[in-house]
Design an enzyme around this catalytic site. Structure first.
Site, PDB file in Angstrom:
ATOM      1  CB  SER A  35      -6.241  -3.586  -4.636  1.00 45.51           C
ATOM      2  OG  SER A  35      -5.540  -4.527  -4.481  1.00 45.51           O
ATOM      3  CD  GLU A  77      -5.385   1.570  -2.468  1.00 42.55           C
ATOM      4  OE1 GLU A  77      -4.895   2.321  -1.786  1.00 42.55           O
ATOM      5  OE2 GLU A  77      -5.165   1.382  -3.579  1.00 42.55           O
ATOM      6  NE  ARG A 120      -2.710  -1.194  -0.346  1.00 39.09           N
ATOM      7  CZ  ARG A 120      -2.119  -2.470  -0.036  1.00 39.09           C
ATOM      8  NH1 ARG A 120      -1.417  -2.145   1.251  1.00 39.09           N
ATOM      9  NH2 ARG A 120      -2.036  -3.516  -0.794  1.00 39.09           N
TER      10      ARG A 120
END
Ligand code: EPU
Length: 339
Positions: free
Chosen positions: A239, A335, A166
């Site tokens: 998320s 995130e 990520r």
């Protein structure tokens, strides 16, 4: 082609968390030449600017004191075709899932595990989107962008993008400096599937399906729809935290008191632990707090059905982070991009 301008713009329909933030104006850009004009105009008016894709991975912590630029570069072009592989060039404004469907229709394989990920193709390399055992960086040939300091067109190879879990340079040294215009993906004409993820294996077995790319696409769509809330029904940004990576010692200490804690060994010996499991264990799943909350089927997904301000969501996130830090000595990293 000139940019489209929307003045005094509400962003509520332009971020999947449904946060009622506003900005001064919004510019849809389809032409590299427009970028310098729009940003120079904002700077000389004393305004700041941000680049926004489809807004599926952002949290507006406040109103945008300036303009929003939306790259709307379109088109999917085949630029290289060999016996077993192709390279496609995709405009940053193309919807990611539409690209996945198009590639499967053409018989270009690889993206099926990444089906139904919300957002635009231009945003995909920024956080190196990933799901069900596959990450985007496996396919990236290069990324074209405009350097917003010098208004120069540039291109990065896969290795130069600095991809990680990520993560990429677009979140690091190129943050607020690069406007991605096109991505180039190398895909296979030969089906080579990734069925590492137990839930995919279970689905195929239960349906009596062969592991073809089309069936994996079906499996991923079904699994995602059963676990993750649709942004059209329940505002969310997927998320909300990254899965933390902790040392082997730390993981063993947690396992001593919580034998059920899942962990995935990394090449360097550390362990990636599902943040959803930690949050779930601490009883947050399904809890609502005046319009914001934790999704009932996936503890990693914060939801905003009350269309509350970003600050409310960030307050909930902070409470969760503090609880996980206290209970497991693990700091969870948010995130999505907080603006
Ligand atoms: N789990 C719980 N409670 C929950 C949900 C999950 O205990 O409420 C545990 C289960 O043990 C499960 C494990 O957590 O086995 C992992 O859960 P899941 O397979 O749902 O995946 P995840 O780690 O929570 C990651 C990605 C998702 C991606 C899925 C599938 C991150 C931050 N998230 O979630 O990506 O779809 O794997 O590959 O890496 C996103 O980035 O927005 C996103 C949705």
């Amino acid at each position: 082609m000139s940019s489209t301008i929307h003045q005094g713009f509400s962003l509520i329909d332009n971020n999947s968390l449904g946060i009622p933030a506003v900005c001064a104006a919004c510019f849809d850009i389809q032409d590299v030449a427009e970028i310098e004009k729009v940003i120079s105009g904002a700077v000389s008016a004393g305004q700041s600017w941000i680049v926004l894709g489809e807004g599926t991975n952002v949290v507006f912590s406040q109103d945008v004191n300036g303009i929003v630029i939306r790259p709307k570069f379109s088109g999917i072009d085949l630029i290289e075709s060999q016996e077993n592989e192709v390279v496609v060039r995709v405009g940053a404004g193309v919807n990611w899932h539409e690209l996945v469907c198009w590639t499967l229709d053409q018989g270009y394989y690889g993206l099926e595990n990444l089906a139904l990920i919300p957002g635009s193709c231009g945003a995909a390399p920024v956080q190196n989107i990933g799901a069900y055992g596959v990450e985007l960086n496996r396919f990236v040939e290069r990324v074209d962008y405009v350097d917003l300091n010098r208004f120069e067109s540039k291109s990065l190879t896969n290795a130069e993008c600095g991809f990680g879990y990520r993560d990429s340079r677009f979140k690091q040294d190129l943050k607020d400096r690069a406007l991605i215009t096109h991505i180039y993906l190398r895909l296979s004409k030969i089906p080579s599937v990734c069925v590492d993820y137990p839930a995919i294996q279970a689905y195929l077995k239960q349906q009596g399906m062969e592991p073809t790319p089309e069936n994996i696409f079906d499996a991923v769509c079904t699994i995602r729809r059963s676990k993750l809330p649709d942004i059209k029904d329940i505002p969310n940004a997927g998320s909300f935290f990254k899965n933390p990576i902790i040392s082997a010692d730390h993981f063993e200490r947690i396992r001593a008191s919580e034998p059920g804690c899942p962990g995935f060994k990394q090449p360097d010996g550390s362990f990636k632990v599902p943040a959803a499991w930690l949050i779930d264990q601490r009883g947050w799943k399904g809890k609502m707090f005046e319009g914001v909350g934790v999704h009932q089927h996936q503890a990693l997904v914060l939801i905003n059905p009350g269309h509350k301000a970003g600050a409310e969501l960030l307050r909930l996130a902070k409470n969760i982070q503090q609880d996980i830090l206290q209970a497991y000595r693990i700091s969870l990293e948010i995130e999505p991009r907080v603006i």
